[in-house]
Design a protein around this motif. Structure first.
Motif, PDB file in Angstrom:
ATOM      1  N   LYS A  69       0.840  -1.198   0.000  1.00 37.30           N
ATOM      2  CA  LYS A  69       0.000   0.000   0.000  1.00 37.30           C
ATOM      3  C   LYS A  69       0.880   1.254   0.000  1.00 37.30           C
ATOM      4  CE  LYS A  69      -4.290  -1.659   0.515  1.00 37.30           C
ATOM      5  NZ  LYS A  69      -5.468  -1.248  -0.276  1.00 37.30           N
ATOM      6  N   TRP A  70       0.365   2.332  -0.586  1.00 35.02           N
ATOM      7  CA  TRP A  70       1.154   3.568  -0.690  1.00 35.02           C
ATOM      8  C   TRP A  70       1.454   4.185   0.676  1.00 35.02           C
ATOM      9  CZ3 TRP A  70      -0.642   8.147   1.315  1.00 35.02           C
ATOM     10  CH2 TRP A  70      -2.016   8.231   1.575  1.00 35.02           C
ATOM     11  N   ASP A  71       0.603   3.911   1.667  1.00 33.66           N
ATOM     12  CA  ASP A  71       0.796   4.522   2.987  1.00 33.66           C
ATOM     13  C   ASP A  71       1.486   3.579   3.976  1.00 33.66           C
ATOM     14  OD1 ASP A  71      -1.427   2.866   2.979  1.00 33.66           O
ATOM     15  OD2 ASP A  71      -2.647   4.157   4.261  1.00 33.66           O
ATOM     16  N   PHE A  72       2.150   2.551   3.450  1.00 31.86           N
ATOM     17  CA  PHE A  72       2.944   1.651   4.292  1.00 31.86           C
ATOM     18  C   PHE A  72       4.309   2.309   4.523  1.00 31.86           C
ATOM     19  CE2 PHE A  72       6.044  -1.925   4.547  1.00 31.86           C
ATOM     20  CZ  PHE A  72       5.575  -2.513   5.705  1.00 31.86           C
ATOM     21  N   ILE A  73       4.497   2.875   5.710  1.00 35.67           N
ATOM     22  CA  ILE A  73       5.724   3.617   6.035  1.00 35.67           C
ATOM     23  C   ILE A  73       6.199   3.207   7.424  1.00 35.67           C
ATOM     24  CG2 ILE A  73       5.058   5.602   4.617  1.00 35.67           C
ATOM     25  CD1 ILE A  73       4.326   7.041   7.298  1.00 35.67           C
ATOM     26  N   ASN A  74       7.392   3.679   7.809  1.00 35.50           N
ATOM     27  CA  ASN A  74       7.863   3.413   9.164  1.00 35.50           C
ATOM     28  C   ASN A  74       7.108   4.307  10.157  1.00 35.50           C
ATOM     29  OD1 ASN A  74       9.221   5.961   9.646  1.00 35.50           O
ATOM     30  ND2 ASN A  74      10.993   5.215   8.516  1.00 35.50           N
ATOM     31  N   LEU A  75       7.380   4.132  11.428  1.00 32.44           N
ATOM     32  CA  LEU A  75       6.587   4.791  12.465  1.00 32.44           C
ATOM     33  C   LEU A  75       7.316   5.926  13.175  1.00 32.44           C
ATOM     34  CD1 LEU A  75       4.949   1.609  14.081  1.00 32.44           C
ATOM     35  CD2 LEU A  75       4.111   3.001  12.176  1.00 32.44           C
ATOM     36  N   GLU A  76       8.341   6.474  12.541  1.00 32.10           N
ATOM     37  CA  GLU A  76       9.124   7.517  13.207  1.00 32.10           C
ATOM     38  C   GLU A  76       8.274   8.736  13.549  1.00 32.10           C
ATOM     39  OE1 GLU A  76      13.457   9.731  12.830  1.00 32.10           O
ATOM     40  OE2 GLU A  76      12.672   8.570  11.128  1.00 32.10           O
ATOM     41  N   GLN A  77       7.445   9.174  12.603  1.00 30.74           N
ATOM     42  CA  GLN A  77       6.636  10.358  12.903  1.00 30.74           C
ATOM     43  C   GLN A  77       5.518  10.043  13.901  1.00 30.74           C
ATOM     44  OE1 GLN A  77       4.138  11.977   9.691  1.00 30.74           O
ATOM     45  NE2 GLN A  77       4.720  10.220   8.417  1.00 30.74           N
ATOM     46  N   HIS A  78       5.104   8.777  13.963  1.00 23.62           N
ATOM     47  CA  HIS A  78       4.136   8.377  14.984  1.00 23.62           C
ATOM     48  C   HIS A  78       4.745   8.536  16.382  1.00 23.62           C
ATOM     49  CE1 HIS A  78       2.860   6.456  11.273  1.00 23.62           C
ATOM     50  NE2 HIS A  78       1.682   6.160  11.787  1.00 23.62           N
ATOM     51  N   ALA A  79       6.018   8.153  16.498  1.00 23.30           N
ATOM     52  CA  ALA A  79       6.715   8.315  17.782  1.00 23.30           C
ATOM     53  C   ALA A  79       6.822   9.789  18.149  1.00 23.30           C
ATOM     54  CB  ALA A  79       8.104   7.680  17.716  1.00 23.30           C
ATOM     55  N   ASP A  80       7.095  10.638  17.165  1.00 24.81           N
ATOM     56  CA  ASP A  80       7.182  12.074  17.419  1.00 24.81           C
ATOM     57  C   ASP A  80       5.850  12.634  17.895  1.00 24.81           C
ATOM     58  OD1 ASP A  80       9.833  12.072  16.662  1.00 24.81           O
ATOM     59  OD2 ASP A  80       9.445  12.723  14.603  1.00 24.81           O
ATOM     60  N   ARG A  81       4.772  12.219  17.232  1.00 17.73           N
ATOM     61  CA  ARG A  81       3.433  12.691  17.636  1.00 17.73           C
ATOM     62  C   ARG A  81       3.067  12.204  19.032  1.00 17.73           C
ATOM     63  NH1 ARG A  81      -0.323  14.858  13.791  1.00 17.73           N
ATOM     64  NH2 ARG A  81       0.928  15.581  12.027  1.00 17.73           N
ATOM     65  N   LEU A  82       3.383  10.951  19.320  1.00 13.22           N
ATOM     66  CA  LEU A  82       3.090  10.413  20.650  1.00 13.22           C
ATOM     67  C   LEU A  82       3.883  11.159  21.710  1.00 13.22           C
ATOM     68  CD1 LEU A  82       1.588   8.366  22.356  1.00 13.22           C
ATOM     69  CD2 LEU A  82       3.335   6.666  21.794  1.00 13.22           C
ATOM     70  N   SER A  83       5.146  11.448  21.428  1.00 13.12           N
ATOM     71  CA  SER A  83       5.979  12.226  22.354  1.00 13.12           C
ATOM     72  C   SER A  83       5.353  13.584  22.633  1.00 13.12           C
ATOM     73  CB  SER A  83       7.381  12.434  21.769  1.00 13.12           C
ATOM     74  OG  SER A  83       8.044  11.226  21.569  1.00 13.12           O
ATOM     75  N   LYS A  84       4.874  14.221  21.577  1.00  8.31           N
ATOM     76  CA  LYS A  84       4.267  15.553  21.708  1.00  8.31           C
ATOM     77  C   LYS A  84       3.037  15.510  22.599  1.00  8.31           C
ATOM     78  CE  LYS A  84       1.666  18.871  18.925  1.00  8.31           C
ATOM     79  NZ  LYS A  84       1.061  19.105  17.593  1.00  8.31           N
ATOM     80  N   HIS A  85       2.158  14.529  22.374  1.00  9.11           N
ATOM     81  CA  HIS A  85       0.918  14.461  23.156  1.00  9.11           C
ATOM     82  C   HIS A  85       1.157  13.995  24.595  1.00  9.11           C
ATOM     83  CE1 HIS A  85      -1.456  15.588  19.752  1.00  9.11           C
ATOM     84  NE2 HIS A  85      -1.120  14.520  19.052  1.00  9.11           N
ATOM     85  N   LEU A  86       2.205  13.213  24.793  1.00  6.97           N
ATOM     86  CA  LEU A  86       2.569  12.772  26.145  1.00  6.97           C
ATOM     87  C   LEU A  86       3.320  13.853  26.913  1.00  6.97           C
ATOM     88  CD1 LEU A  86       3.995   9.156  25.702  1.00  6.97           C
ATOM     89  CD2 LEU A  86       2.093   9.794  27.196  1.00  6.97           C
ATOM     90  N   ASN A  87       3.942  14.754  26.135  1.00  8.56           N
ATOM     91  CA  ASN A  87       4.897  15.713  26.703  1.00  8.56           C
ATOM     92  C   ASN A  87       6.032  14.973  27.405  1.00  8.56           C
ATOM     93  OD1 ASN A  87       5.848  18.323  27.105  1.00  8.56           O
ATOM     94  ND2 ASN A  87       4.866  18.513  29.103  1.00  8.56           N
ATOM     95  N   ALA A  88       6.448  13.887  26.785  1.00  3.26           N
ATOM     96  CA  ALA A  88       7.542  13.057  27.297  1.00  3.26           C
ATOM     97  C   ALA A  88       8.139  12.312  26.109  1.00  3.26           C
ATOM     98  CB  ALA A  88       7.025  12.058  28.333  1.00  3.26           C
ATOM     99  N   PRO A  89       9.438  12.024  26.146  1.00  2.00           N
ATOM    100  CA  PRO A  89      10.073  11.391  24.990  1.00  2.00           C
ATOM    101  C   PRO A  89       9.627   9.939  24.778  1.00  2.00           C
ATOM    102  CG  PRO A  89      11.616  11.566  26.814  1.00  2.00           C
ATOM    103  CD  PRO A  89      10.406  12.320  27.225  1.00  2.00           C
ATOM    104  N   VAL A  90       9.435   9.593  23.530  1.00  2.00           N
ATOM    105  CA  VAL A  90       9.195   8.205  23.130  1.00  2.00           C
ATOM    106  C   VAL A  90      10.301   7.849  22.138  1.00  2.00           C
ATOM    107  CG1 VAL A  90       7.654   6.590  21.945  1.00  2.00           C
ATOM    108  CG2 VAL A  90       6.695   8.353  23.454  1.00  2.00           C
TER     109      VAL A  90
END
Length: 414
Positions: A69-90
């Motif tokens: 699928k065209w949207d099959f990518i790694n999860l690096e930006q998911h980790a960044d978004r999770l870090s942002k919403h947690l206000n803690a590093p992931v």
């Protein structure tokens, strides 16, 4: 809610390594491959925060789309978004089974979180098999020696029997996360103890299973009335003998089988006026939205939404309800003029003052678009999982969590 599976409060996570499976599969911009809506990431934050607050060493496993699928990518930006919403590093490592993943897991300290790579990069993840088959999978064999507990908060994927979803529960004490528990509680309240009258609004882009859903919710009196919109509404109009036109029929073509049409006829004959169909549809004519009465069909243009009279009629029924549930939008919400029906019905749901639940990715996205999401009693993250639940079929992830509780008993309890 009966405790047929463990939840977060049932284990002591302090200093323990916890594998958390989440569903943070996000819609992406096709040109930039950037996340355009991170609501699924936000929904797992309470579980992640709670586990970190209990000083767990947290390993997070997730997927994005699937191979090919065209949207099959790694999860690096998911980790960044999770870090942002947690206000803690992931932390993030683009690996699941290799040395990079193993070393990163072993290096975790209590209160730290690590997101592993896209688990769907492994063919074994999506291999066909049941819970026992997957419990012998390569992911399980590699990660079980490194973890103490497994927590699943991936309700959106709970209808899938895949390795990272059902394979760990037979091997280690397992629990549901907060989102999973909330999803099941909200759906059980709709199905087991609805306030009356109860109305189900079924729409979206598929209708093949709608007859089964209707028979279930009307047959066991979960719902008093079913409203049909979207392609389901068009298909049932056709089954009732309305000529919806070639353009609308072509959109339905894949599921326009004699069996599906007969099933629609049978369920309408069985439940009569408890099933409400559109009285008009909206088409695009000369660049504008035009409502066409059913009696004036067929039209050369495809029906892209319920018509204005239908929206008004359905809204009255919904406002008079005490329980309302919507799965699937009423029209082509990508076009503003044809998102009108969905917005009117959703507004009626939240204005009813009753219990209101919506589900499915497109439905939840529409609620956010209309700034209505926060006004619903509950917004489910499930698409296929919700459909499976509606059909009355068991969810493999829930069954695996039940199995784990029965197997490991009370020994691991606080």
């Amino acid at each position: 809610m009966s405790k047929d599976f463990n939840t977060l409060e049932d284990f002591n996570y302090r200093g323990k390594t916890v594998l958390l499976r989440v569903d943070i599969n996000c819609p992406l911009d096709k040109n930039t491959l950037k996340i355009v809506n991170d609501s699924r990431i936000r929904r797992v934050v309470p579980t992640v925060r709670e586990l970190l607050g209990k000083n767990a060493k947290l390993v997070i496993l997730a997927h994005q789309s699937r191979k090919g699928k065209w949207d099959f990518i790694n999860l690096e930006q998911h980790a960044d978004r999770l870090s942002k919403h947690l206000n803690a590093p992931v932390k993030y490592v683009d690996d699941v089974l290799g040395d990079d993943a193993v070393n990163a897991i072993k290096a975790l300290k209590p209160g730290e979180a690590l997101l592993l790579g896209n688990v769907r990069g492994l063919d074994s993840e999506t291999a066909k098999g049941d819970m026992q088959f997957h419990s012998e999978g390569e992911i399980v064999k590699k990660l079980v020696p490194l973890i103490d507990y497994y927590v699943c908060d991936a309700f959106g994927a709970s209808h899938r029997s895949q390795c990272s979803l059902v394979g760990f529960s037979p091997k280690v004490p397992s629990a549901s996360g907060r989102l999973m528990a909330k999803e099941m509680s909200a759906l059980k309240s709709i199905f087991e103890n609805p306030r009356r009258p109860s109305v189900f609004i079924l729409g979206g882009a598929k209708f093949g299973d709608v007859s089964i859903m209707i028979d279930r919710v009307l047959g066991n009196n979960t719902a008093d009335t079913v409203i049909l919109t979207g392609l389901a509404g068009n298909a049932f109009l056709l089954a009732r003998g309305v000529d919806i036109g070639e353009a609308s029929s072509q959109i339905l073509a894949e599921e326009l089988t004699p069996e599906n049409l007969q099933a629609a006829k049978d369920v309408m004959a069985k439940y009569g006026q408890r099933i409400l169909l559109p009285v008009d549809v909206a088409v695009e004519r000369d660049g504008k939205r035009v409502s066409v009465n059913i009696g004036d069909m067929p039209t050369k243009e495809p029906a892209l939404d319920i018509g204005d009279a239908t929206a008004e009629k359905f809204a009255k029924v919904i406002k008079a309800s005490r329980t309302s549930f919507m799965s699937g939008p009423a029209g082509m919400i990508e076009k503003p003029d044809f998102a009108i029906g969905t917005r009117i019905l959703m507004s009626a749901m939240v204005d009813s003052g009753g219990q209101s639940v919506i589900g499915g990715g497109h439905t939840g996205g529409a609620a956010e678009k209309f700034d209505l999401a926060d006004r619903f009693s509950y917004v489910s993250t499930g698409g296929g999982a919700l459909e499976t639940f509606l059909l009355g079929e068991p969810l493999p992830v829930i069954e695996a969590l039940k199995y784990s509780k029965n197997k490991f008993g009370e020994a691991q309890k606080l």
